[in-house]
Design an enzyme around this catalytic site. Structure first.
Site, PDB file in Angstrom:
ATOM      1  N   GLY A  62       0.880  -1.073   0.095  1.00  0.00           N
ATOM      2  CA  GLY A  62      -0.123  -0.187  -0.189  1.00  0.00           C
ATOM      3  C   GLY A  62       0.884   1.006   0.086  1.00  0.00           C
ATOM      4  O   GLY A  62       2.203   0.958   0.157  1.00  0.00           O
TER       5      GLY A  62
ATOM      6  N   LYS B 240      -8.554  -4.793   5.727  1.00  0.00           N
ATOM      7  CA  LYS B 240      -7.385  -5.057   5.149  1.00  0.00           C
ATOM      8  C   LYS B 240      -7.030  -5.522   3.862  1.00  0.00           C
ATOM      9  O   LYS B 240      -9.281  -6.177   2.920  1.00  0.00           O
ATOM     10  CB  LYS B 240      -6.151  -5.594   5.516  1.00  0.00           C
TER      11      LYS B 240
ATOM     12  N   GLU C 174      -0.492 -10.445   3.356  1.00  0.00           N
ATOM     13  CA  GLU C 174      -0.292  -9.909   4.298  1.00  0.00           C
ATOM     14  C   GLU C 174      -1.170 -10.634   5.821  1.00  0.00           C
ATOM     15  O   GLU C 174      -0.511 -10.604   6.515  1.00  0.00           O
ATOM     16  CB  GLU C 174      -1.689  -9.150   3.652  1.00  0.00           C
TER      17      GLU C 174
ATOM     18  N   GLY D 118      -5.765  -3.325  -1.265  1.00  0.00           N
ATOM     19  CA  GLY D 118      -4.859  -3.295  -2.579  1.00  0.00           C
ATOM     20  C   GLY D 118      -5.112  -4.728  -3.154  1.00  0.00           C
ATOM     21  O   GLY D 118      -3.674  -4.567  -3.963  1.00  0.00           O
TER      22      GLY D 118
ATOM     23  N   ASP E  39       2.787  -2.819   8.296  1.00  0.00           N
ATOM     24  CA  ASP E  39       1.767  -2.932   6.926  1.00  0.00           C
ATOM     25  C   ASP E  39       1.032  -2.222   7.486  1.00  0.00           C
ATOM     26  O   ASP E  39       0.550  -0.884   8.632  1.00  0.00           O
ATOM     27  CB  ASP E  39       1.121  -4.483   7.308  1.00  0.00           C
ATOM     28  N   GLY E  40      -0.262  -1.676   6.099  1.00  0.00           N
ATOM     29  CA  GLY E  40      -1.358  -0.408   6.581  1.00  0.00           C
ATOM     30  C   GLY E  40      -2.682  -1.388   6.620  1.00  0.00           C
ATOM     31  O   GLY E  40      -2.879  -2.356   7.159  1.00  0.00           O
ATOM     32  N   ALA E  41      -3.757  -0.270   6.390  1.00  0.00           N
ATOM     33  CA  ALA E  41      -4.734  -1.380   6.573  1.00  0.00           C
ATOM     34  C   ALA E  41      -5.907  -0.045   6.037  1.00  0.00           C
ATOM     35  O   ALA E  41      -5.694   1.112   6.184  1.00  0.00           O
ATOM     36  CB  ALA E  41      -5.564  -1.237   8.001  1.00  0.00           C
ATOM     37  N   ASP E  42      -7.130  -0.783   6.019  1.00  0.00           N
ATOM     38  CA  ASP E  42      -8.442   0.358   5.326  1.00  0.00           C
ATOM     39  C   ASP E  42      -9.033   0.820   6.175  1.00  0.00           C
ATOM     40  O   ASP E  42      -9.662   1.884   6.283  1.00  0.00           O
ATOM     41  CB  ASP E  42      -9.397  -0.653   4.091  1.00  0.00           C
TER      42      ASP E  42
HETATM   43  C1  5RP Z   1      -3.188  -3.540   0.748  1.00  0.00           C
HETATM   44  C2  5RP Z   1      -4.062  -3.508   1.695  1.00  0.00           C
HETATM   45  C3  5RP Z   1      -2.889  -2.069   2.449  1.00  0.00           C
HETATM   46  O1  5RP Z   1      -2.493  -2.227   3.378  1.00  0.00           O
HETATM   47  C4  5RP Z   1      -4.784  -1.323   2.840  1.00  0.00           C
HETATM   48  O2  5RP Z   1      -5.724  -1.266   1.174  1.00  0.00           O
HETATM   49  C5  5RP Z   1      -4.247   0.899   2.915  1.00  0.00           C
HETATM   50  O3  5RP Z   1      -3.703   0.685   1.289  1.00  0.00           O
HETATM   51  P1  5RP Z   1      -3.111   2.455   1.468  1.00  0.00           P
HETATM   52  O4  5RP Z   1      -1.722   2.759   2.718  1.00  0.00           O
HETATM   53  O5  5RP Z   1      -2.467   2.538   0.646  1.00  0.00           O
HETATM   54  O6  5RP Z   1      -3.870   3.736   1.859  1.00  0.00           O
HETATM   55  O7  5RP Z   1      -4.622  -4.336   2.927  1.00  0.00           O
HETATM   56  O8  5RP Z   1      -4.238  -4.963   0.227  1.00  0.00           O
END
Ligand code: 5RP
Length: 236
Positions: free
Chosen positions: A29, A97, A106, A100, A84-87
């Site tokens: 992400g 998540k 993940e 992306g 990691d990131g998250a939505d």
């Molecule tokens: C990808 C994910 C990402 O961590 C999530 O979509 C966050 O993305 P970004 O940092 O671009 O907002 O789960 O599968």
């Protein structure tokens, strides 16, 4: 203050948390991109020696470009740390998540790690997860029956469509993604298990009880959300 700036702040802070000699998992992400950038700088400027397991082609190529040495879960079954990131994230550190499309790899690195730290901007911290549709990775051959089963579970699935290719998004693992909106996510843990049990489902974007800490960008500061919990013994 922009959300982009908050992403950069948490990415930079997370890069400071990595210790010499660690084997780390790296999510995907735009927020993780900042982490990779600053991690690469530390490797070059401070001689930080680490090994990283990427969770997608995106993080794989970015890590290479940043000069970070790669490894695999075959060489290291348990990671020291995963970033990691998250939505979406709630105060219990439950996550959605997969925005992306990299949810399966993940979840693997989020599970086989001693410590999972999630990076988000302030727009993603919510009272209750579920505003963001739950991504579900599905084997193409099982897509129609799984679609119907998710409807029976109360979801409204939509096949994620590609932007610069005709037809559906194909994940790094060669599968489709169903983005599933539920009226309310009252029991995400049970829902996660029910969806996971459907043959043909590879993984869901519900990350329940996995995160140890969330770094939230808030203006020019970084707020930490921590959950004290017993991580399952990875050796049992
Ligand atoms: C990808 C994910 C990402 O961590 C999530 O979509 C966050 O993305 P970004 O940092 O671009 O907002 O789960 O599968």
């Amino acid at each position: 203050m922009s959300f982009e700036r908050e992403k950069e702040l948490v990415g930079r802070r997370a890069a400071q948390l990595v210790e010499d000699g660690q084997v780390i998992g790296v999510g995907s992400g735009t927020t993780v991109s900042y982490f990779i950038k600053y991690l690469g700088q530390r490797c070059r400027n401070e001689g930080l020696k680490i090994l990283a397991v990427p969770s997608s082609y995106q993080s794989y190529f970015e890590l290479i470009k940043s000069g970070v040495t790669l490894t695999t879960l075959d060489e290291y079954n348990i990671l020291d740390l995963t970033i990691d990131g998250a939505d979406e994230a709630d105060e219990d550190l439950n996550l959605i998540k997969g925005g992306g499309g990299a949810l399966t790899q993940e979840k693997i690195i989020a599970t086989y790690t001693k410590n999972l730290i999630i990076l988000i901007d302030s727009s993603k911290l919510v009272k209750k997860i579920g505003g963001f549709p739950v991504p579900v990775e599905v084997l193409p051959k099982a897509f129609s029956p799984v679609y119907k089963k998710i409807e029976l579970l109360g979801g409204k699935p939509e096949v994620r469509m590609a932007k610069r290719k005709l037809g559906p998004v194909i994940t790094d693992n060669g599968n489709f993604i169903l983005d599933c909106k539920f009226e309310e996510l009252n029991d995400p843990e049970t829902l996660n298990m029910k969806i996971k049990m459907l043959p043909g489902v590879v993984e869901t974007g519900l990350f329940i009880g996995l995160a140890d800490k969330i770094l939230v960008g808030k203006g020019e500061t970084v707020i930490e959300k921590i959950k004290q919990r017993a991580r399952p013994d990875l050796n049992r």
